[in-house]
Design an enzyme around this catalytic site. Structure first.
Site, PDB file in Angstrom:
ATOM      1  N   LYS A 118       9.295 -10.503   5.816  1.00 46.53           N
ATOM      2  CA  LYS A 118       8.671  -9.875   6.996  1.00 46.53           C
ATOM      3  C   LYS A 118       8.568 -10.827   8.190  1.00 46.53           C
ATOM      4  O   LYS A 118       8.683 -10.397   9.334  1.00 46.53           O
ATOM      5  CB  LYS A 118       7.302  -9.302   6.633  1.00 46.53           C
ATOM      6  CG  LYS A 118       7.410  -8.081   5.720  1.00 46.53           C
ATOM      7  CD  LYS A 118       6.062  -7.454   5.460  1.00 46.53           C
ATOM      8  CE  LYS A 118       6.201  -6.316   4.463  1.00 46.53           C
ATOM      9  NZ  LYS A 118       4.938  -5.618   4.220  1.00 46.53           N
TER      10      LYS A 118
ATOM     11  N   ASP B 154       2.475  -1.069   8.477  1.00 44.02           N
ATOM     12  CA  ASP B 154       1.621  -1.197   7.291  1.00 44.02           C
ATOM     13  C   ASP B 154       0.166  -0.821   7.595  1.00 44.02           C
ATOM     14  O   ASP B 154      -0.475  -0.082   6.837  1.00 44.02           O
ATOM     15  CB  ASP B 154       1.655  -2.636   6.756  1.00 44.02           C
ATOM     16  CG  ASP B 154       2.951  -2.944   6.023  1.00 44.02           C
ATOM     17  OD1 ASP B 154       3.553  -2.008   5.478  1.00 44.02           O
ATOM     18  OD2 ASP B 154       3.352  -4.118   5.991  1.00 44.02           O
TER      19      ASP B 154
END
Ligand code: ATR
Length: 280
Positions: free
Chosen positions: A66, A102
Site C-alpha cells: 500500500k 479502507d
C-alpha cells in the site's frame, strides 16, 4: 470491450477480491476482468508497469504494497494522503491516481450495515501501522469524540497522531498503561498480532457498557480479539469482512461511476466458510 482490473499483493491466492468484484460486475452488467496478481516488494513497480502497459484500468492494492503504491501515484486523494497508503489505483491518461477506501469502507459497514452510530464515541485504536492509518481519518470524520492510539512501539502511535493533526481529539498512550485509561465505546484492533500468531492481553476494563469492538481482519486471525470482546460483554463484536466488501464497493464506484449493492455478496461470503461466521 473487456476492461482489465486486478488486485496486487503477497500472498494473494486467498484474496476474496476477485470474487467480490466479479459479483459486482455481473450485478452492474459491466464487462470486466479482475484477477489476483502476486508480486514481491522487489517486483511490485515492474508488475504495475506491465499491467498498465497491457491496458489495466485500475487496481486494488493489499499487503504489503500500500505504501509502494502511494509512491507510484501522480496524484492522491485526501484519504490516501492522510493514510500515506493507497488501496485503490485509477488509471488517468498515462498516470495512476491513488485513493484509499479502507476507512470509508469501515465506516459504511458500521453505520449502514450494522446501523451503529459512531458519533460521540470514545475510541481506542490498538496498533498504529498501515491498517490504523487507513481507517483513522474516516473514524474522525464520522464524528468520534476522542481517538486514543496505543501501540507496542510508542513512537509509531505518536507519528500517527501527528499525521492526523487533531491534538484536541487524538491522544497517544502507552500499551503498559492500558489498564488506567478508563473505558471506551469503540475499540478497534488494527494490529497484525492475530495474523502473526500472537495474542493480545487486554483488560476488560477497556470496554464501556454496550461497547462496539471491531477487528479489521476477518476469519481465523480475528477470532481471538472478538472472543475477548464478547467475553467482556460487548454489545457488538464485528470483524473486517463487511469492511472488505464495502471498501471494494467504494473502489468499484471510483472505477465505474456506479455503486454496487453489497448485501448479497456479503451474505454469500459469510455463508461460504465457517471461519467467516465470527462477526455479529
Ligand atoms: P498493517 O499494514 O497490517 O497495519 P503493519 O504496518 O506492519 O501492518 O502494522 C502492524 C501493527 O500491529 C503495528 O501497530 C504493530 O505494532 P509495532 O508497531 O509495535 O510493531 C502491531 N502488532 C503486531 N504484532 C503485535 C503484537 N503481538 N502485540 C501488539 N501489537 C502488535
Amino acid at each position: 470491450m473487456t476492461q482489465h482490473f486486478a488486485v496486487f499483493g503477497q500472498p494473494i491466492q486467498h484474496s476474496l477480491s476477485p470474487y467480490i468484484h466479479g459479483e459486482f460486475a455481473k450485478q452492474c452488467k459491466i464487462d470486466m476482468d479482475y484477477r489476483a496478481i502476486e508480486a514481491s516488494p522487489a517486483d511490485f513497480a515492474t508488475a504495475m508497469a506491465a499491467f498498465a502497459a497491457a491496458g489495466g484500468r485500475g487496481a486494488n492494492i493489499t499487503l504489503p504494497h500500500k505504501e509502494a503504491a502511494y509512491a507510484l501515484c501522480k496524484e492522491v486523494s485526501e484519504y490516501a494522503f492522510h493514510a500515506g497508503a493507497v488501496n485503490t489505483l485509477i488509471r488517468q491518461g498515462d498516470a495512476w491516481l491513488g485513493d484509499n477506501t479502507d476507512g470509508i469502507g469501515l465506516v459504511r459497514d458500521l453505520t449502514e450495515r450494522e446501523r451503529l452510530d459512531l458519533r460521540g464515541r470514545r475510541c481506542l485504536m490498538l496498533g498504529a501501522g498501515g491498517a490504523a492509518r487507513g481507517v483513522a481519518p474516516a473514524l474522525l470524520e464520522a464524528g468520534i469524540a476522542e481517538l486514543v492510539i496505543v501501540n507496542r512501539t510508542p513512537e509509531r502511535a505518536d507519528t500517527l497522531a501527528d499525521i492526523l493533526g487533531e491534538p484536541d481529539r487524538v491522544k497517544t498512550r502507552y500499551w503498559e498503561d492500558l489498564g488506567n485509561q478508563g473505558s471506551f465505546e469503540l475499540v478497534v484492533n488494527s494490529t497484525s498480532a492475530g495474523r502473526l500468531g500472537g495474542k493480545l492481553e487486554l483488560p476488560f476494563s477497556l470496554l464501556a457498557p454496550r461497547a462496539l469492538a471491531v477487528d479489521l481482519s476477518y476469519g481465523e486471525v480475528a477470532i481471538g480479539f472478538l472472543a475477548w470482546a464478547r467475553a467482556g460483554g460487548c454489545d457488538h463484536a464485528v470483524d473486517g469482512l463487511g469492511m472488505l466488501v464495502e471498501q471494494a464497493a467504494e473502489s468499484f464506484l471510483r472505477w465505474h461511476g456506479v455503486r454496487p449493492q453489497t448485501q448479497e455478496v456479503y451474505e454469500a461470503l459469510r455463508a461460504s466458510d465457517p471461519l467467516l461466521q465470527t462477526g455479529d
